[in-house]
Design a protein around this motif. Structure first.
Motif: not given
Length: 119
Positions: A7-15, A20-25, A43-47, A102-109
């Protein structure tokens, strides 16, 4: 890698997998794969979830500030327009990317089917 809070990684825009890797291009375009660990992010989609949270949070902050300003100082309407319209745009655009991450990371978590990495 095991101690990464997704969740903290997603909030920061990380994988959310490695942190470490960028979540967004782009500003809101999700990367196909993590550049660091190779996790499939395509395949991750936050809608519409991020937009809803941004409207609720940003709207509350800006509306409260505008109401407080009106009650305390009674400025003319042009001051409200000159201050609070740009403020609402800045607040909403500033919150949109972290909320999407954050929502993409919540899907992952929560191992949602859209973002599973074990298949």
């Amino acid at each position: 890698m095991a101690g990464v809070n997704p969740l903290l990684a997603g909030l920061a825009g990380r994988c959310p997998h490695c942190g470490e890797g960028a979540l967004f291009t782009g500003f809101l375009t999700v990367a196909d794969r993590c550049g660091a660990c190779g996790n499939d992010l395509s395949r991750a989609d936050s809608g519409d979830g991020p937009a809803v949270f941004v409207i609720l949070i940003g709207g509350f902050v800006v509306a409260f500030a505008a109401l407080f300003t009106e009650i305390a100082y009674r400025p003319p309407i042009w001051v409200h327009l000159a201050v609070f319209l740009p403020l609402s745009a800045v607040v909403c655009l500033g919150l949109l990317r972290p909320m999407k991450g954050l929502l993409l990371a919540a899907q992952f978590a929560n191992r949602a089917a859209e973002s599973r990495h074990d298949e």
